[in-house]
Design an enzyme around this catalytic site. Structure first.
Site, mmCIF file in Angstrom:
data_model
loop_
_atom_site.group_PDB
_atom_site.id
_atom_site.type_symbol
_atom_site.label_atom_id
_atom_site.label_comp_id
_atom_site.label_asym_id
_atom_site.label_seq_id
_atom_site.Cartn_x
_atom_site.Cartn_y
_atom_site.Cartn_z
ATOM 1 N N CYS A 2 0.681 10.690 -0.563
ATOM 2 C CA CYS A 2 0.580 12.016 0.035
ATOM 3 C C CYS A 2 1.008 13.048 -1.003
ATOM 4 O O CYS A 2 1.764 12.749 -1.924
ATOM 5 C CB CYS A 2 1.426 12.208 1.285
ATOM 6 S SG CYS A 2 1.157 10.997 2.562
ATOM 7 N N ARG A 27 -3.021 11.190 -4.850
ATOM 8 C CA ARG A 27 -1.918 10.579 -4.107
ATOM 9 C C ARG A 27 -2.320 10.209 -2.679
ATOM 10 O O ARG A 27 -1.522 9.618 -1.952
ATOM 11 C CB ARG A 27 -0.739 11.543 -4.051
ATOM 12 C CG ARG A 27 -0.131 11.802 -5.405
ATOM 13 C CD ARG A 27 1.093 12.634 -5.242
ATOM 14 N NE ARG A 27 2.112 11.913 -4.517
ATOM 15 C CZ ARG A 27 3.226 11.450 -5.055
ATOM 16 N NH1 ARG A 27 3.461 11.650 -6.323
ATOM 17 N NH2 ARG A 27 4.102 10.801 -4.335
ATOM 18 N N TRP A 74 -2.005 10.187 2.759
ATOM 19 C CA TRP A 74 -2.359 8.764 2.700
ATOM 20 C C TRP A 74 -1.710 8.159 3.925
ATOM 21 O O TRP A 74 -0.476 8.134 4.030
ATOM 22 C CB TRP A 74 -1.819 8.127 1.419
ATOM 23 C CG TRP A 74 -2.286 6.718 1.230
ATOM 24 C CD1 TRP A 74 -3.450 6.310 0.652
ATOM 25 C CD2 TRP A 74 -1.593 5.516 1.612
ATOM 26 N NE1 TRP A 74 -3.532 4.937 0.654
ATOM 27 C CE2 TRP A 74 -2.401 4.428 1.246
ATOM 28 C CE3 TRP A 74 -0.383 5.261 2.235
ATOM 29 C CZ2 TRP A 74 -2.035 3.112 1.471
ATOM 30 C CZ3 TRP A 74 -0.015 3.945 2.469
ATOM 31 C CH2 TRP A 74 -0.841 2.887 2.083
ATOM 32 N N ASN A 100 6.147 13.780 3.190
ATOM 33 C CA ASN A 100 5.751 12.549 2.495
ATOM 34 C C ASN A 100 6.845 11.534 2.739
ATOM 35 O O ASN A 100 8.021 11.892 2.705
ATOM 36 C CB ASN A 100 5.705 12.749 0.975
ATOM 37 C CG ASN A 100 4.547 13.590 0.538
ATOM 38 O OD1 ASN A 100 3.687 13.908 1.321
ATOM 39 N ND2 ASN A 100 4.555 13.958 -0.738
ATOM 40 N N GLY A 101 6.478 10.265 2.853
ATOM 41 C CA GLY A 101 7.513 9.236 3.024
ATOM 42 C C GLY A 101 7.425 8.628 4.407
ATOM 43 O O GLY A 101 6.428 8.805 5.118
ATOM 44 N N GLU A 483 -5.294 -8.668 -14.355
ATOM 45 C CA GLU A 483 -5.509 -7.215 -14.375
ATOM 46 C C GLU A 483 -7.011 -6.887 -14.262
ATOM 47 O O GLU A 483 -7.397 -5.946 -13.562
ATOM 48 C CB GLU A 483 -4.900 -6.632 -15.661
ATOM 49 C CG GLU A 483 -5.141 -5.152 -15.895
ATOM 50 C CD GLU A 483 -4.504 -4.217 -14.867
ATOM 51 O OE1 GLU A 483 -3.773 -4.685 -13.987
ATOM 52 O OE2 GLU A 483 -4.774 -3.005 -14.949
ATOM 53 N N LYS A 487 -8.733 -4.635 -11.311
ATOM 54 C CA LYS A 487 -9.604 -3.462 -11.536
ATOM 55 C C LYS A 487 -10.881 -3.621 -10.724
ATOM 56 O O LYS A 487 -11.345 -2.679 -10.097
ATOM 57 C CB LYS A 487 -9.984 -3.310 -13.016
ATOM 58 C CG LYS A 487 -8.895 -2.952 -14.002
ATOM 59 C CD LYS A 487 -8.286 -1.609 -13.823
ATOM 60 C CE LYS A 487 -7.156 -1.670 -12.870
ATOM 61 N NZ LYS A 487 -5.846 -1.266 -13.216
ATOM 62 N N GLU A 490 -10.226 -3.189 -6.861
ATOM 63 C CA GLU A 490 -9.807 -1.906 -6.315
ATOM 64 C C GLU A 490 -10.872 -0.823 -6.406
ATOM 65 O O GLU A 490 -10.909 0.049 -5.554
ATOM 66 C CB GLU A 490 -8.477 -1.434 -6.922
ATOM 67 C CG GLU A 490 -8.493 -1.157 -8.386
ATOM 68 C CD GLU A 490 -7.103 -0.803 -8.915
ATOM 69 O OE1 GLU A 490 -6.265 -0.296 -8.164
ATOM 70 O OE2 GLU A 490 -6.875 -1.023 -10.116
ATOM 71 N N HIS A 506 -7.509 -27.435 -10.567
ATOM 72 C CA HIS A 506 -6.620 -27.815 -9.469
ATOM 73 C C HIS A 506 -7.044 -27.170 -8.154
ATOM 74 O O HIS A 506 -6.220 -26.995 -7.263
ATOM 75 C CB HIS A 506 -5.174 -27.465 -9.829
ATOM 76 C CG HIS A 506 -4.726 -28.157 -11.074
ATOM 77 N ND1 HIS A 506 -4.352 -29.479 -11.092
ATOM 78 C CD2 HIS A 506 -4.661 -27.722 -12.359
ATOM 79 C CE1 HIS A 506 -4.050 -29.822 -12.336
ATOM 80 N NE2 HIS A 506 -4.238 -28.769 -13.130
ATOM 81 N N LYS A 605 -2.479 6.885 -5.745
ATOM 82 C CA LYS A 605 -2.014 6.653 -7.107
ATOM 83 C C LYS A 605 -0.578 6.163 -7.158
ATOM 84 O O LYS A 605 -0.256 5.213 -7.839
ATOM 85 C CB LYS A 605 -2.166 7.952 -7.911
ATOM 86 C CG LYS A 605 -1.768 7.840 -9.372
ATOM 87 C CD LYS A 605 -2.701 6.943 -10.125
ATOM 88 C CE LYS A 605 -2.325 6.757 -11.580
ATOM 89 N NZ LYS A 605 -3.020 5.595 -12.147
HETATM 90 C C1 F6R Z 1 -3.706 -0.605 -10.184
HETATM 91 C C2 F6R Z 1 -2.605 0.307 -10.050
HETATM 92 C C3 F6R Z 1 -1.434 -0.104 -9.237
HETATM 93 C C4 F6R Z 1 -0.139 0.350 -9.909
HETATM 94 C C5 F6R Z 1 1.050 0.038 -9.003
HETATM 95 C C6 F6R Z 1 2.367 0.403 -9.663
HETATM 96 O O1 F6R Z 1 -4.721 -0.067 -10.956
HETATM 97 O O2 F6R Z 1 -2.632 1.394 -10.569
HETATM 98 O O3 F6R Z 1 -1.431 -1.471 -9.018
HETATM 99 O O4 F6R Z 1 -0.014 -0.301 -11.132
HETATM 100 O O5 F6R Z 1 0.928 0.755 -7.805
HETATM 101 O O6 F6R Z 1 2.430 1.756 -9.961
HETATM 102 P P1 F6R Z 1 3.451 2.331 -10.997
HETATM 103 O O7 F6R Z 1 3.163 1.753 -12.332
HETATM 104 O O8 F6R Z 1 3.253 3.806 -10.943
HETATM 105 O O9 F6R Z 1 4.826 1.914 -10.516
#
Ligand code: F6R
Length: 610
Positions: A2, A27, A74, A100-101, A483, A487, A490, A506, A605
């Site tokens: 948010c 956000r 969010w 927010n929260g 990773e 990507k 998501e 396995h 984010k």
């Molecule tokens: C994936 C992504 C998330 C963040 C995770 C941690 O692309 O961006 O998985 O890596 O939410 O966020 P930070 O690094 O901001 O603590």
């Protein structure tokens, strides 16, 4: 999660609120809303969807008001719809809030308030705050005191802004576990949950800390703690340019941030390589290097992509510093009573520096006496401030929801740290210098991969309609496989799994048939031959292999179905090169499916709720 903005001053607040909310949409973008004072009445305009839709459906550009707050949501409690969108009113529309929260004890408070005759209309936890404030106002308290007393009643986290028609000359804000920044102007003041919203208006800011509350007027502000102690806050200068947070001609922030990596990596290493001495310098942790080296063990804690970096760092630190390393999800660490003492070092990796689980885990590790090291991108973020020492990755603002340049820069910081520790132990100057040369050439090598992005684009076109992907790697490249799969999931909504290549046998090998694309990371390293065998096992079962291969590899290029070339480098730097094609592959697939890569569904984010 948010975003919050607010303005009090003499000019029209609407452009700042709408522009600010657009900058904060990374956000959360489930719903948006603004509240403002107009002819001594409070008005709210809000709806499901993005701020641009709210703007055009309600002709926001025709409004003119000089006190207002806004929110982009969010959703946590309650589905994304107009009723649950912020701001929220009290019953007679005399005050409204954006929050927010999460208010954890909202059910309990709601029951009490309902007994006192308060009526709730949304399903949100946030709505209890506005009624609670109303309750204290009805007992004769000022808005500031009513907010303060209310916050003493709640458990959970908040970044909060409140306006009232009875006290129209102020905005009350408060913070606990969710960022809140005051932007200082001339006869006007701003609030925002992130700097991004403020930077075209002011570079003078005050960061509220947890458990702090502020009253903000046109030309002044004062702060206290929630428990009513007086505090003096510093006004800080920020160094962020508008250009850094715009798309700069790219179709998406994600593409811009992928393409920026030659530069962002340079920024991460700038001033940190000591060529003469064959080592690195990390100013922030200089005074703590002995304590790190004498640690019984290092625990790395993070979430998501940052957690994947932790796995890579485990290989590096064990290899170069000889210290046992454990890597833990912050969400698991914080709730399992970890055994930590003051001879442990706990490293927190976080791009945003605001991830709720990481922050809570940090506080727990700190309480237990460990050395706390923060590796963050956002300067002045909560994790950076709460850490005892740390290193900024200096990747620049990352706006695309999927982490890209922060990932590569985080890996680079661990390469620098490993080098520094190894040189303090038994690594020779010559070996150190060789590593430095490699580190220094990595930007050029990234550029080389990016220049060949057409190959990846073509491959993406072929695979855009598949339902599943597998990603395989060994050693340093196993976390890269995780990773790459993250990507893909998501932003393109294709189910993808990362696996250690040898683990396939396995169980997951049962999934392989002629419809399963498998991305295999197969650089020429010490486990290359083993990966060749794994690939042959997959080919024997008709799997379709996309090989991420080194430039000179002519053996595997004859076996795999599609080849993406990456330059050679030393093992610990391979993740930085190998992740680039996987970022591009996910990006191009999402684009060819017509998806919004910068704002993928259900994501935000920075995850400031647990
Ligand atoms: C994936 C992504 C998330 C963040 C995770 C941690 O692309 O961006 O998985 O890596 O939410 O966020 P930070 O690094 O901001 O603590």
């Amino acid at each position: 999660m948010c975003g919050i903005v607010g303005y009090i001053g003499n000019r029209n607040a609407c452009p700042f609120l709408t522009e600010g909310l657009k900058r904060l949409e990374y956000r959360g973008y489930d719903s948006a809303g603004i509240a403002f004072l107009s002819d001594n009445e409070l008005e709210i305009i809000k709806d499901k969807g993005k701020i641009s839709e709210l703007e055009s459906n309600n002709s926001l550009s025709n409004l003119n008001f000089s006190v207002g707050i806004g929110h982009t949501r969010w959703a946590t409690h309650g589905e994304p719809n107009k009723i649950n969108a912020h701001p929220h009113f009290n019953h007679n529309k005399s005050i409204c809030i954006v929050h927010n929260g999460i208010i954890e004890n909202y059910e309990e408070i709601k029951i009490k308030l309902e007994k006192d005759g308060f009526r709730f209309i949304s399903e949100t936890d946030s709505e209890v705050l506005v009624h609670l404030i109303d309750y204290f106002l009805s007992r004769g308290y000022s808005l500031f005191q009513a907010v303060r007393y209310s916050l003493n009643e709640v458990n959970g986290t908040y970044g909060l802004a409140v306006i009232s028609k009875k006290e129209p000359d102020k905005i009350i804000v408060a913070r606990k576990g969710s960022p809140l920044i005051i932007g200082i102007g001339k006869n006007e003041n701003f609030i925002a949950s992130d700097l991004q919203a403020l930077i075209s208006y002011t570079n003078k800011v005050v960061y509220l800390a947890d458990d702090e509350i502020a009253e903000i007027r046109n030309d002044s502000f004062f702060t206290r703690t929630i428990s009513d102690e007086s505090i003096k806050k510093e006004i800080e200068d920020v160094d962020l340019e508008l250009e850094q947070i715009s798309k700069g001609g790219y179709a998406h922030f994600m593409l811009k941030e992928i393409m920026e990596q030659p530069n962002s990596i340079q920024n991460s290493i700038r001033g940190r390589l000591l060529f003469e001495e064959g080592t690195s310098k990390l100013g922030g942790i200089e005074n703590y290097v002995d304590r790190i080296l004498n640690s019984r063990r290092i625990i790395i804690t993070a979430c998501g992509s940052s957690w994947h970096v932790g796995l890579i760092a485990e290989y590096m630190l064990e290899q170069f510093a000889g210290i046992p390393v454990e890597v833990d999800y912050a969400s698991e660490f914080r709730y399992r009573n970890p055994i930590i003492s003051n001879d442990d070092t706990v490293i927190f990796i976080s791009q945003s520096g605001e991830t709720a689980d990481s922050l809570a885990a940090l506080k727990e590790a700190k309480r237990k006496g460990a050395l706390i090291v923060g590796i963050c991108n956002v300067v002045g973020s909560s994790i950076a401030r709460e850490s005892m020492t740390g290193v900024y990755i200096h990747a620049g603002p990352e706006i695309g929801v999927a982490s890209t340049k922060a990932f590569s820069s985080q890996v680079m910081i661990f390469a620098l740290l490993s080098l520094l520790l190894a040189r303090r132990l038994n690594m020779s100057k010559q070996d150190g210098s060789n590593i430095i040369l490699e580190i220094n050439s990595i930007s050029e090598k990234i550029k080389n991969i990016l220049d060949n992005n057409e190959i990846i684009k073509n491959i993406a076109e072929k695979f855009k309609d598949v339902k599943n992907f597998l990603y395989l790697g060994r050693g340093y490249n196993f976390p890269v496989a995780l990773e790459g799969a993250l990507k893909m999931k998501e932003i393109s909504y294709i189910h993808a799994e990362g696996y250690p290549a040898a683990e396939m046998k396995h169980g997951p090998i049962a999934l392989i048939d002629e419809n399963m694309p498998i991305v295999v990371l197969a650089p020429k390293d010490s486990v290359y031959e083993k990966v060749v065998s794994n690939i042959k096992e997959l080919k024997a079962r008709k799997g379709i292999i996309i090989g991420i291969l080194n430039e000179q590899d002519n053996e595997l290029s004859n076996i795999v179905d599609y080849v993406i070339r990456v330059p050679e480098t030393i093992r610990m730097l391979m993740p930085i090169l190998n992740i680039i094609p996987l970022q591009l592959l996910a990006y191009y697939i999402a684009v060819s499916k017509g998806l919004n890569v910068d704002q993928p569904r259900n994501l935000a984010k920075s995850v400031t709720v647990e």
